[in-house]
Design a protein around this motif. Structure first.
Motif, PDB file in Angstrom:
ATOM      1  N   ASN A  27       0.823  -1.216   0.000  1.00 34.53           N
ATOM      2  CA  ASN A  27       0.000   0.000   0.000  1.00 34.53           C
ATOM      3  C   ASN A  27       0.853   1.261   0.000  1.00 34.53           C
ATOM      4  O   ASN A  27       0.440   2.290  -0.515  1.00 34.53           O
ATOM      5  N   GLU A  28       2.047   1.160   0.565  1.00 36.35           N
ATOM      6  CA  GLU A  28       2.934   2.318   0.648  1.00 36.35           C
ATOM      7  C   GLU A  28       3.646   2.614  -0.670  1.00 36.35           C
ATOM      8  O   GLU A  28       4.224   3.677  -0.839  1.00 36.35           O
ATOM      9  N   ILE A  29       3.627   1.651  -1.583  1.00 38.70           N
ATOM     10  CA  ILE A  29       4.282   1.860  -2.884  1.00 38.70           C
ATOM     11  C   ILE A  29       3.260   1.798  -4.022  1.00 38.70           C
ATOM     12  O   ILE A  29       3.607   1.571  -5.173  1.00 38.70           O
ATOM     13  N   ASP A  30       1.983   2.042  -3.699  1.00 35.45           N
ATOM     14  CA  ASP A  30       0.952   1.985  -4.736  1.00 35.45           C
ATOM     15  C   ASP A  30       1.136   3.070  -5.797  1.00 35.45           C
ATOM     16  O   ASP A  30       0.564   2.980  -6.886  1.00 35.45           O
ATOM     17  N   TRP A  31       1.961   4.073  -5.515  1.00 37.85           N
ATOM     18  CA  TRP A  31       2.269   5.089  -6.524  1.00 37.85           C
ATOM     19  C   TRP A  31       2.987   4.495  -7.731  1.00 37.85           C
ATOM     20  O   TRP A  31       3.034   5.096  -8.797  1.00 37.85           O
ATOM     21  N   LEU A  32       3.507   3.283  -7.596  1.00 39.34           N
ATOM     22  CA  LEU A  32       4.208   2.626  -8.706  1.00 39.34           C
ATOM     23  C   LEU A  32       3.247   2.078  -9.763  1.00 39.34           C
ATOM     24  O   LEU A  32       3.625   1.907 -10.925  1.00 39.34           O
ATOM     25  N   ILE A  33       1.995   1.826  -9.389  1.00 40.85           N
ATOM     26  CA  ILE A  33       1.005   1.256 -10.309  1.00 40.85           C
ATOM     27  C   ILE A  33       0.812   2.183 -11.504  1.00 40.85           C
ATOM     28  O   ILE A  33       0.629   3.390 -11.355  1.00 40.85           O
ATOM     29  N   ASP A  54      -3.875  -8.103  -2.760  1.00 46.29           N
ATOM     30  CA  ASP A  54      -3.340  -7.357  -1.621  1.00 46.29           C
ATOM     31  C   ASP A  54      -1.900  -7.708  -1.279  1.00 46.29           C
ATOM     32  O   ASP A  54      -1.257  -7.000  -0.505  1.00 46.29           O
ATOM     33  N   SER A  55      -1.365  -8.790  -1.854  1.00 47.91           N
ATOM     34  CA  SER A  55       0.003  -9.172  -1.517  1.00 47.91           C
ATOM     35  C   SER A  55       0.943  -9.265  -2.709  1.00 47.91           C
ATOM     36  O   SER A  55       2.116  -9.578  -2.539  1.00 47.91           O
ATOM     37  N   VAL A  56       0.462  -8.976  -3.928  1.00 46.83           N
ATOM     38  CA  VAL A  56       1.329  -9.067  -5.108  1.00 46.83           C
ATOM     39  C   VAL A  56       1.027  -7.949  -6.109  1.00 46.83           C
ATOM     40  O   VAL A  56      -0.129  -7.721  -6.467  1.00 46.83           O
ATOM     41  N   TYR A  57       2.079  -7.262  -6.530  1.00 48.48           N
ATOM     42  CA  TYR A  57       2.034  -6.355  -7.681  1.00 48.48           C
ATOM     43  C   TYR A  57       2.889  -7.015  -8.755  1.00 48.48           C
ATOM     44  O   TYR A  57       3.947  -7.566  -8.446  1.00 48.48           O
ATOM     45  N   SER A  58       2.435  -6.980  -9.995  1.00 51.46           N
ATOM     46  CA  SER A  58       3.234  -7.568 -11.069  1.00 51.46           C
ATOM     47  C   SER A  58       3.664  -6.466 -12.033  1.00 51.46           C
ATOM     48  O   SER A  58       2.956  -5.482 -12.240  1.00 51.46           O
ATOM     49  N   GLY A  59       4.845  -6.673 -12.591  1.00 48.44           N
ATOM     50  CA  GLY A  59       5.381  -5.683 -13.510  1.00 48.44           C
ATOM     51  C   GLY A  59       6.080  -6.325 -14.679  1.00 48.44           C
ATOM     52  O   GLY A  59       6.479  -7.493 -14.638  1.00 48.44           O
TER      53      GLY A  59
END
Length: 157
Positions: A27-33, A54-59
């Motif tokens: 949640n603290e790095i959601d600016w990366l989305i 809630d536990s994985v962002y993919s890039g």
């Protein structure tokens, strides 16, 4: 006496519940989305980030020059307990296995991931400059010498 015991029991229950809560670092790095871009004479770098859950962002990271893809990387940011892991996989490198970097420090606008066992990169930094501008820095040892690359990126989506 019963009143004091009841208050102590209630206080202990509240404290134990708080202790069991985990911090969601994603949640603290959601600016990366979103989609980020760096255009230069060397080529066009694109990084695309999305929230899986809630536990994985993919890039995905692409480095394209003319019509050739010079670099393609799949990335995951994974919340594991109270840790954040940056997991990178580049086809043709490290037997196509993901390489993991652990979050070693953070501020509101900067996240630093490191893997001291890897030569290059050893460190990956994402620093938010404005809501639509960031800098990504990768650094480590290449051919026996300290090396780093900085990528200034603009958010396009």
């Amino acid at each position: 006496m019963k009143k004091i015991s009841l208050i102590l029991l209630l206080l202990l229950t509240i404290l134990s519940c708080k202790k069991g809560e985990k911090t969601n670092l994603l949640n603290e790095i959601d600016w990366l989305i979103g989609t980020w871009e760096n255009n230069s004479d060397k080529g066009n770098l694109l990084e695309i980030w999305k929230k899986e859950n809630d536990s994985v962002y993919s890039g995905q990271s692409f480095y394209i020059k003319a019509k050739d893809t010079l670099h393609f990387e799949t990335i995951q940011l994974k919340q594991i307990s109270d840790s954040l892991l940056y997991s990178s996989s580049v086809k043709g490198q490290d037997n196509d296995l993901a390489l993991d970097f652990r979050l070693t420090s953070k501020t509101q606008n900067q996240f630093v991931f490191e893997n001291p066992k890897n030569d290059y990169p050893k460190k990956i930094v994402y620093k938010l400059i404005t809501k639509d501008s960031l800098v990504a820095i990768i650094s480590g040892i290449q051919q026996g010498k300290t090396s780093s690359e900085t990528f200034s990126m603009k958010k396009i989506k």
